[in-house]
Design a protein around this motif. Structure first.
Motif, mmCIF file in Angstrom:
data_model
loop_
_atom_site.group_PDB
_atom_site.id
_atom_site.type_symbol
_atom_site.label_atom_id
_atom_site.label_comp_id
_atom_site.label_asym_id
_atom_site.label_seq_id
_atom_site.Cartn_x
_atom_site.Cartn_y
_atom_site.Cartn_z
ATOM 1 N N ASN A 108 -8.158 11.411 -48.738
ATOM 2 C CA ASN A 108 -7.577 10.634 -49.834
ATOM 3 C C ASN A 108 -6.052 10.516 -49.831
ATOM 4 O O ASN A 108 -5.521 9.600 -50.468
ATOM 5 C CB ASN A 108 -8.008 11.253 -51.180
ATOM 6 N N PHE A 109 -5.360 11.425 -49.155
ATOM 7 C CA PHE A 109 -3.911 11.480 -49.344
ATOM 8 C C PHE A 109 -3.082 11.543 -48.064
ATOM 9 O O PHE A 109 -1.923 11.135 -48.064
ATOM 10 C CB PHE A 109 -3.553 12.693 -50.216
ATOM 11 N N TRP A 135 3.902 10.262 -51.156
ATOM 12 C CA TRP A 135 3.549 10.635 -52.521
ATOM 13 C C TRP A 135 4.746 11.262 -53.210
ATOM 14 O O TRP A 135 5.466 12.054 -52.611
ATOM 15 C CB TRP A 135 2.390 11.636 -52.514
ATOM 16 N N ASP A 167 -6.591 16.720 -60.089
ATOM 17 C CA ASP A 167 -7.837 15.981 -59.897
ATOM 18 C C ASP A 167 -8.758 16.612 -58.861
ATOM 19 O O ASP A 167 -9.981 16.491 -58.948
ATOM 20 C CB ASP A 167 -7.527 14.540 -59.484
ATOM 21 N N PHE A 168 -8.172 17.253 -57.861
ATOM 22 C CA PHE A 168 -8.921 17.880 -56.768
ATOM 23 C C PHE A 168 -8.439 19.330 -56.628
ATOM 24 O O PHE A 168 -7.671 19.650 -55.718
ATOM 25 C CB PHE A 168 -8.683 17.138 -55.442
ATOM 26 N N VAL A 187 -0.169 22.529 -51.494
ATOM 27 C CA VAL A 187 -1.333 21.751 -51.088
ATOM 28 C C VAL A 187 -1.940 22.311 -49.803
ATOM 29 O O VAL A 187 -1.236 22.576 -48.828
ATOM 30 C CB VAL A 187 -0.960 20.266 -50.874
ATOM 31 N N GLN A 223 -0.630 15.647 -59.628
ATOM 32 C CA GLN A 223 -1.820 15.027 -60.207
ATOM 33 C C GLN A 223 -2.999 15.111 -59.243
ATOM 34 O O GLN A 223 -4.135 15.325 -59.663
ATOM 35 C CB GLN A 223 -1.543 13.575 -60.602
ATOM 36 N N ALA A 224 -2.737 14.978 -57.953
ATOM 37 C CA ALA A 224 -3.807 15.110 -56.950
ATOM 38 C C ALA A 224 -4.435 16.499 -57.024
ATOM 39 O O ALA A 224 -5.659 16.645 -56.952
ATOM 40 C CB ALA A 224 -3.269 14.828 -55.556
ATOM 41 N N GLU A 252 2.802 12.637 -58.250
ATOM 42 C CA GLU A 252 1.514 12.222 -57.696
ATOM 43 C C GLU A 252 0.806 13.371 -56.977
ATOM 44 O O GLU A 252 -0.417 13.503 -57.066
ATOM 45 C CB GLU A 252 1.701 11.039 -56.743
ATOM 46 N N ILE A 253 1.575 14.209 -56.305
ATOM 47 C CA ILE A 253 0.981 15.361 -55.611
ATOM 48 C C ILE A 253 0.405 16.346 -56.624
ATOM 49 O O ILE A 253 -0.703 16.859 -56.452
ATOM 50 C CB ILE A 253 2.015 16.035 -54.690
ATOM 51 N N ASP A 280 -10.558 16.878 -48.893
ATOM 52 C CA ASP A 280 -10.121 15.938 -49.936
ATOM 53 C C ASP A 280 -8.720 15.394 -49.655
ATOM 54 O O ASP A 280 -8.435 14.233 -49.936
ATOM 55 C CB ASP A 280 -10.146 16.597 -51.316
ATOM 56 N N TRP A 281 -7.833 16.235 -49.114
ATOM 57 C CA TRP A 281 -6.483 15.772 -48.792
ATOM 58 C C TRP A 281 -6.534 14.775 -47.629
ATOM 59 O O TRP A 281 -5.947 13.708 -47.687
ATOM 60 C CB TRP A 281 -5.556 16.935 -48.459
#
Length: 113
Positions: free
Chosen positions: A67-68, A73, A84-85, A57, A80-81, A77-78, A63-64
């Protein structure tokens, strides 16, 4: 076949592409911001890299941060993030068979040749 997961807007990714072009070996370019990863493909790539998902990441990416950042996480979930991004994915990633690296610095490509 060597594959580079590439982002044209990234100078490090362009350096990796140039490095591969100078090898005079065939390789494939995947523009991962256009040809998005699905969850399974990205999971498989992370396994090849031998890293935890969070290590792929770009934690300074907008975006991180928006949103995160600052939340707990799971690995799922990471991943999937990043699906998605896709801008969150560190680059360039170079794969040669069962070996893969994040080519930062570019010379790391030599490790999988």
């Amino acid at each position: 076949m060597i594959t580079i997961y590439h982002n044209n807007r990234c100078s490090k990714s362009r350096e990796g592409l140039c490095f591969l072009e100078n090898l005079n070996q065939p390789f494939e370019v995947v523009l991962y911001l256009e040809e998005h990863f699905d969850f399974n493909k990205l999971s498989h790539l992370i396994n090849k890299l031998g890293i935890k998902p969070i290590e792929l990441v770009r934690v300074k990416e907008k975006d991180w941060i928006e949103n995160f950042k600052g939340k707990e996480w799971t690995d799922t979930e990471i991943i999937q993030a990043m699906v998605d991004f896709p801008k969150l994915i560190e680059r360039p990633i170079v794969v040669n068979g069962n070996k893969a690296i994040i080519a930062r610095p570019t010379e790391r490509i030599n490790e999988i040749l």
